[in-house]
Motif scaffolding. Sequence first.
Motif, PDB file in Angstrom:
ATOM      1  N   ARG A  47       0.831  -1.211   0.000  1.00 18.38           N
ATOM      2  CA  ARG A  47       0.000   0.000   0.000  1.00 18.38           C
ATOM      3  C   ARG A  47       0.865   1.262   0.000  1.00 18.38           C
ATOM      4  O   ARG A  47       0.499   2.279  -0.588  1.00 18.38           O
ATOM      5  CB  ARG A  47      -0.927  -0.002   1.213  1.00 18.38           C
ATOM      6  N   SER A 102       2.143   3.716  -3.052  1.00 24.89           N
ATOM      7  CA  SER A 102       1.400   4.825  -3.659  1.00 24.89           C
ATOM      8  C   SER A 102       2.278   6.073  -3.784  1.00 24.89           C
ATOM      9  O   SER A 102       2.056   6.920  -4.660  1.00 24.89           O
ATOM     10  CB  SER A 102       0.143   5.153  -2.837  1.00 24.89           C
ATOM     11  N   ASP A 152      -4.269  -0.212  -3.985  1.00 27.44           N
ATOM     12  CA  ASP A 152      -4.115   0.956  -3.113  1.00 27.44           C
ATOM     13  C   ASP A 152      -2.740   1.604  -3.309  1.00 27.44           C
ATOM     14  O   ASP A 152      -2.591   2.817  -3.126  1.00 27.44           O
ATOM     15  CB  ASP A 152      -4.277   0.552  -1.645  1.00 27.44           C
ATOM     16  N   GLY A 157      -1.225   1.698  -6.171  1.00 26.20           N
ATOM     17  CA  GLY A 157      -1.084   2.111  -7.564  1.00 26.20           C
ATOM     18  C   GLY A 157      -0.402   1.072  -8.436  1.00 26.20           C
ATOM     19  O   GLY A 157       0.101   1.405  -9.518  1.00 26.20           O
TER      20      GLY A 157
END
Length: 318
Positions: A134, A137, A165, A167
């Motif tokens: 995560r 990002s 989340d 990307g």
Amino acid sequence: MKQTQKRKPKKKVHQKNGCGRRRIALAAVLLVVVLIGALFGWMALQARITHVRKALVYLEDLPVELDGTTLLYVSDLNIRGDSDARRTQRLMKKLNELQPDVLLLGGDYCGGRILDNLPTADARGQAAALDFLRSLSSFHAPLGKYAVAGEQDSVLTGLKEAMSDGGVTLLDDGCATIEKDDAQLVLAGLSDVSEKRTPYAEIGGYFDGSECVIALTHNPSGYIGVRVAEACSGGAWADLVLAGHTLGGQMKAFGRTIYTLPEAEARCLGGWYYAGDLPMLVSQGVGCSGLQLRLGTTSEVWLLTLRRPEKLELPDFS
């Protein structure tokens, strides 16, 4: 009357010799301990320091618009807990300074602890690995972030969502297109060979052989499937294969790993391999399996710069 002269008692030399031998034995033991400690320290250092390898990769089908595109390839993080996740986040922050166009992740994001039933990661390691994904990002890759899963990642519930989340696009026997100025580069992400479900022939049949395709597979054994499958017009459908999984053998002496690996993996422990015109890069990865030690191998990531082959201009003798 003669007086008898008393003889002086001989010194017990053997006692001194015995003390000397004990000192030598003690010194030898201490030396061995120091050498073993130094060896383990060196192996721990090799596991902790990540090297950035750089290479120019010439691809015949690469569009001119994508000449000079950079790919950062990171594989086998083997995150076991919060400390590993934080260390990996610091690593990615430094790698972001390389300003790659594309980030590629090669699988095995979580890893088991030495006292666990390897290769199963515990709940803490799984959560830390998902938190790390995560956190991606904040990693800047203007042409996209893509990943495949490894055999360790089968326990990661919510893997695709955590990557989303961050990307990152998870490619599970699927393709993604990188576009620049209407030119295209295709990434084909393959499922891990342990699942035995990758439709190599079907994926290869999507292409006619003129496209520039990079196949991303966690296990180098997938190279065989990529090579055997053909494009719809015949011939090779991929231009480059990227793999990981082997950790370079992790503990290697005299060119051989102490781990027992299948033959297809043992032949491709790390580096570049060629069969015909299809090159494969096998990364030694970032993390470790079991003990956090490396011998004869190093923690590494790869920064690849894609280039078109240079055409030699022959002089005009007419």
